[in-house]
Design an enzyme around this catalytic site. Structure first.
Site, PDB file in Angstrom:
ATOM      1  N   HIS A   1      14.197  37.874  19.527  1.00 40.22           N
ATOM      2  CA  HIS A   1      15.033  36.681  19.503  1.00 40.22           C
ATOM      3  C   HIS A   1      15.822  36.610  18.198  1.00 40.22           C
ATOM      4  O   HIS A   1      15.551  37.348  17.254  1.00 40.22           O
ATOM      5  CB  HIS A   1      14.196  35.410  19.666  1.00 40.22           C
TER       6      HIS A   1
ATOM      7  N   LYS B   1      14.987  31.356  15.415  1.00 37.52           N
ATOM      8  CA  LYS B   1      13.875  30.896  16.249  1.00 37.52           C
ATOM      9  C   LYS B   1      12.618  30.738  15.395  1.00 37.52           C
ATOM     10  O   LYS B   1      12.208  31.661  14.698  1.00 37.52           O
ATOM     11  CB  LYS B   1      13.605  31.881  17.390  1.00 37.52           C
TER      12      LYS B   1
END
Length: 257
Positions: free
Chosen positions: A143, A147
């Site tokens: 990600h 995040k």
């Protein structure tokens, strides 16, 4: 028409969902919730859910686990079904969600995309064949560098799907840096990568003797999650108290969320 309150409206996903709903004749965002300042959205924005006095059919929450108590309290008091898209909940918060679902309609999903929710089923079928034959199972998720939680909620959901198919015999291993021993057959490794602007990549690896099978999902924009959230909101409108999942949305739409 499904009237939606968008919690986290100034965030990346809130903006994405706002744009999606603008093009949807069956949905309308009537209010937003966000503690930060943002550009004009075309609907009133409140800094706290408790201040919102706009009538709605469904609440979508794409914000932070920190305000979960307020979100659930509002949903119960107003009897407004809630779609929980946020990840990173603690075990205590997960218990709060389950308790709330006895009083209001709650749909919680670690990932709102149709592809991921199909993958959840596929990995179970693969596990029953490959893991049963001794293949090792590893999950790698990637990600963007903003995040906060790791591993992703989706990675954990994929691990749970494999584990469920195999009678919950696996132990989840998140870090092998301090382990000086051979890999146990009942380990299920979960690795997280954070970097750049990666929207979301998930690989479920079944590694056997002389062959490897990998089931993958790549998200190329946040729109896939936004579309799923809007579909979930439409599905949840008017639903009675209970715990719902994206699988229910997919089934209700004949396989198309």
């Amino acid at each position: 028409m499904t009237r939606i309150i968008m919690s986290g409206c100034h965030g990346a996903m809130g903006k994405t969902i706002t744009n999606i709903v603008r093009e949807d004749s069956e949905a309308d965002i009537v209010a937003g919730i966000d503690i930060t300042e943002g550009e004009e959205k075309g609907y009133p924005v409140f800094s706290a859910i408790g201040d919102c006095d706009v009538e709605a059919d469904v609440l979508i929450d794409f914000s932070t686990p920190k305000i979960l108590p307020e979100i659930l309290d509002y949903s119960i008091k107003k009897q407004v079904p809630v779609v929980l898209c946020t990840t990173g909940y603690t075990e205590e918060q997960l218990a709060q969600i389950e308790a709330a679902s006895e009083k209001t309609a709650v749909l919680k999903s670690a990932n709102m995309s149709l592809g991921i929710n199909t993958l959840l089923k596929l990995v179970q079928d693969a596990a029953r064949v490959l893991a049963e034959e001794g293949f090792d199972v590893e999950i790698v998720e990637k990600h963007h560098n903003q995040k906060a939680d790791a591993p992703s909620g989706t990675a954990l959901a994929l691990a749970d799907s494999v584990n469920e198919a195999m009678g919950n015999q696996y132990e989840y291993i998140y870090d092998r840096s301090q382990r000086r021993e051979r890999r146990d057959k009942r380990e299920l490794g979960i690795s997280a990568v954070r970097g750049g602007t990666i929207v979301g990549d998930h690989d479920v690896i079944f590694a056997g003797t002389d062959e490897v099978v990998t089931l993958s999902h790549r998200a190329y924009s946040k729109a896939v999650f936004g579309k799923g959230a809007v579909s979930a909101a439409k599905f949840l409108k008017g639903k009675t108290a209970g715990r719902y999942e994206m699988a229910d949305v997919i089934a209700a739409n004949g396989g198309n969320a």
